[in-house]
Write an enzyme that holds these catalytic residues in place. Structure first.
Site, mmCIF file in Angstrom:
data_model
loop_
_atom_site.group_PDB
_atom_site.id
_atom_site.type_symbol
_atom_site.label_atom_id
_atom_site.label_comp_id
_atom_site.label_asym_id
_atom_site.label_seq_id
_atom_site.Cartn_x
_atom_site.Cartn_y
_atom_site.Cartn_z
ATOM 1 N N GLN A 105 0.923 -1.501 0.250
ATOM 2 C CA GLN A 105 0.164 -0.169 -0.450
ATOM 3 C C GLN A 105 1.031 1.284 -0.364
ATOM 4 O OE1 GLN A 105 -2.570 -0.554 3.514
ATOM 5 N NE2 GLN A 105 -4.045 -2.425 2.869
ATOM 6 N N HIS A 139 -1.066 0.442 5.505
ATOM 7 C CA HIS A 139 -1.525 0.833 6.826
ATOM 8 C C HIS A 139 -0.580 1.826 6.928
ATOM 9 C CE1 HIS A 139 -4.175 -2.549 8.649
ATOM 10 N NE2 HIS A 139 -4.860 -2.154 7.342
ATOM 11 N N TYR A 188 -10.144 7.352 19.653
ATOM 12 C CA TYR A 188 -11.175 6.429 18.835
ATOM 13 C C TYR A 188 -10.984 5.168 19.063
ATOM 14 C CZ TYR A 188 -12.401 11.184 17.836
ATOM 15 O OH TYR A 188 -12.769 12.341 17.782
#
Length: 480
Positions: free
Chosen positions: A192, A258, A362
């Site tokens: 990625q 990521h 979060y």
């Protein structure tokens, strides 16, 4: 609005996805060892459930690719069984029967032999009219011939900057021609990683400053490792000059996924950007002592604002603005409130939309509405004191990428809606908002390809960057 509810019991867990017939074992310890996809599933359903988010709904990820273990059935079955962990592919041996792995291998091989097919052909793409509940629009092809466009930025003279993951920065002129910009950093185009987002300084007219995020390589012990970095440079014609890295995430990792990496300036001139958890789920996101799994805030030169929430916290990285994130690939400022919004990839289920507030946690991976890609579980809770709930979440995952607020009057009735791209299901979602409440959703361009980015240009029109087939589209209201 929540799509599904995940019910967790005290003694065990039962996850029911009726539409896909996915059933997990009641005992979490057993579920970690063996989770069977129901035999009534078709191979296509199994592929769409387990594989499409990474390899494409139409299996385009298997076209013209490098085969790590060989392009034959035995090699593909081995890869499905034991995974390619270093590349981010989990092992599915605990989730699938031998018959299902055999069927998937045949399914993949058949796809790999065909010619690439896209939902819209070359002739159709410039003439078709599309309709939603709100409006009709036509597609205008702005740029094509690229492999994997990632980031978009609009220059004051009408030109456009387009990053390509392989490491190329294109400048698209008003005549539609693409030229390559020189002066790019060395990038690690692997997994990625690569050349990722691009953003202009708010005062670009005065300083010509451009910001790029990319995966920065480093040699360590004979191995190449990488991390997310932010570079600042001046754009002089078709060349970047006086370039310098203003941020380099720690730690480096050999894992090629990521990276996060969206860039956004707020109305006060602070630069916000995301860094994914780098695949170290249990180590990075909840640890303030590293940069990974976080949203960061810095001045335009990379220095740390005095009022960042963890500036005075011993051992914490001072650039951190919020934490407990998985892999945010959408960051945008709400033009009405000035707040920074983001979305992030969940695993299988649990993609989130969040409003980022300073110092808040979060929750990843302590709380989540998702499960592992192979069907096993990693948490039994979706809420915990001291951890924020998402504004909204997706089950199943849509693999969100790219995020923008529609601020123009070009599309009547849609002003201040939110736009979110989908890699997995290959569309752009239009989300109508009432403040912080989601009131409706519409899908634009279903089947257009893997939407990597969505932006609103200075002309007020929506622009979509699609990985497959490597194009930039502009959505024009019908009749304009």
């Amino acid at each position: 609005m929540k799509y599904f509810t995940l019910l967790f019991g005290v003694a065990g867990i039962l996850i029911l996805l009726v539409s896909l017939n996915v059933i997990q074992l009641d005992n979490p310890a057993q579920a970690a060892e063996k989770v069977l996809i129901a035999e009534v599933d078709t191979i296509d359903q199994t592929y769409q459930t387990l594989c499409a988010s990474c390899h494409g709904k139409k299996l385009n990820g298997f076209l013209d690719r490098e085969w790590k273990r060989g392009k034959n059935k035995d090699s593909i079955m081995k890869t499905i069984n034991v995974g390619l962990v270093d590349l981010g592919m989990p092992a599915f041996g605990a989730a699938l029967t031998d018959a299902q792995m055999s069927g998937l291998a045949d399914y993949v091989l058949k796809a790999a032999e065909r010619e690439v097919q896209y939902a819209f052909g070359e002739d159709e793409i410039k003439t078709d009219t599309f309709s939603t509940a709100s409006f009709k629009y036509e597609l205008d092809t702005i740029a094509d011939g690229m492999e994997a466009p990632w980031g978009l930025a609009f220059l004051p003279d009408g030109d456009m900057l387009i990053t390509e993951k392989s490491g190329t920065l294109f400048r698209r002129g008003t005549d539609g021609k693409l030229s390559k910009v020189k002066g790019l950093p060395e990038v690690r185009d692997f997994g990625q990683g690569g050349l990722l987002d691009v953003e202009l300084h708010p005062d670009y007219d005065e300083n010509n400053l451009v910001y790029l995020s990319y995966s920065k390589p480093k040699k360590e012990g004979g191995e190449t490792i990488g991390t997310t970095a932010i570079m600042k440079a001046e754009l002089d014609g078709n060349e970047l000059v006086n370039a310098e890295d203003i941020f380099i995430a720690e730690p480096y990792s050999s894992k090629p996924y990521h990276f996060g990496s969206r860039l956004e300036f707020d109305r006060d001139g602070y630069l916000f950007f995301s860094v994914g958890d780098r695949g170290s789920r249990d180590e990075n996101p909840q640890d303030l002592g590293n940069h990974c799994g976080k949203i960061h805030r810095v001045h335009d030169d990379g220095s740390v604002p005095d009022d960042n929430p963890f500036v005075n916290t011993e051992g914490a990285m001072p650039t951190i603005y919020s934490y407990g994130h998985r892999n945010p690939q959408g960051v945008a400022m709400n033009p009405v409130t000035g707040q920074i919004w983001s979305h992030e990839h969940g695993p299988r289920g649990g993609d989130e939309i969040n409003i980022n507030r300073p110092g808040l946690n979060y929750g990843w991976p302590v709380i989540s509405y998702g499960i592992n890609y192979n069907g096993t579980t990693f948490t039994s809770i979706t809420e915990k004191e001291g951890m924020e709930q998402p504004l909204d979440y997706y089950v199943p995952s849509i693999a969100p990428c790219g995020m923008a607020f529609l601020t123009s009057d070009k599309y009547p009735g849609l002003k201040n809606s939110l736009l979110v791209g989908s890699l997995k299901y290959q569309y752009c979602e239009l989300i109508k908002l009432d403040g912080e409440n989601i009131i409706s959703r519409e899908k634009l361009l279903e089947g257009v390809g893997r939407v990597r980015n969505v932006r609103v240009g200075p002309d007020g029109y929506i622009y979509i960057a699609v990985e497959e087939p490597g194009k930039i589209f502009r959505l024009m209201p019908f009749g304009v």
